[in-house]
Design an enzyme around this catalytic site. Structure first.
Site, PDB file in Angstrom:
ATOM      1  N   ALA A 133       0.852  -1.187   0.000  1.00  0.00           N
ATOM      2  CA  ALA A 133       0.000   0.000   0.000  1.00  0.00           C
ATOM      3  C   ALA A 133       0.888   1.236   0.000  1.00  0.00           C
ATOM      4  O   ALA A 133       1.813   1.342   0.801  1.00  0.00           O
ATOM      5  CB  ALA A 133      -0.912   0.011   1.214  1.00  0.00           C
ATOM      6  N   HIS A 184       7.250  11.901  -3.385  1.00  0.00           N
ATOM      7  CA  HIS A 184       7.728  10.544  -3.110  1.00  0.00           C
ATOM      8  C   HIS A 184       6.716   9.502  -3.589  1.00  0.00           C
ATOM      9  O   HIS A 184       7.081   8.481  -4.179  1.00  0.00           O
ATOM     10  CB  HIS A 184       7.992  10.407  -1.604  1.00  0.00           C
TER      11      HIS A 184
END
Length: 133
Positions: free
Chosen positions: A80, A88
């Protein structure tokens, strides 16, 4: 129209699950779902290997290592990635998506992409509270 019927039985198949540790609360539920499905379709726990990597970025590297052994019939990749305040997220999503796809294409081993890539921005204090390491 012709229809290709696929055998959905897991009996006799050797499967490896590569799952990230980061966002553990979410990933653990993905693992539970994969294990339940494997059992539901006749898979034996003796033929299943679960390995954990630090984060989603490392999933494709581990998947490639397992694929190159040719000891597994399929690789299930679970993780996840949640959008934060920086770019990022975009870099990790791009790398893991192309990396997992390349493993399957390069090795011929079915590589299942089971990653949640959440566009919902979660503030840092909320993320720290919600994510366990």
């Amino acid at each position: 129209m012709q229809e290709l019927k696929v055998n959905l039985l897991a009996e006799g198949l050797r499967i490896v699950i590569v799952a990230s540790r980061f966002n553990e609360m979410i990933v653990d539920r993905l693992i539970e779902g994969a294990l339940d499905t494997f059992r539901q379709f006749g898979g034996s726990p003796d033929e299943l290997l679960l390995t954990r990597v630090p984060g989603a970025f490392e999933i494709s590297t581990a998947a490639r290592q397992f694929a190159e052994t040719e000891a597994y019939d399929a690789i299930v990749c679970l993780g996840a990635v949640i959008r934060g305040a920086t770019s990022h997220y975009d870099h990790v999503c791009s790398a893991v998506t192309s990396g997992v796809a390349a493993v399957g294409a390069d090795t011929g081993i079915p590589t299942i992409f089971g990653l949640l890539l959440s566009l919902i921005h979660i503030s840092e204090p909320t993320r720290r509270y919600a994510i366990s390491y």
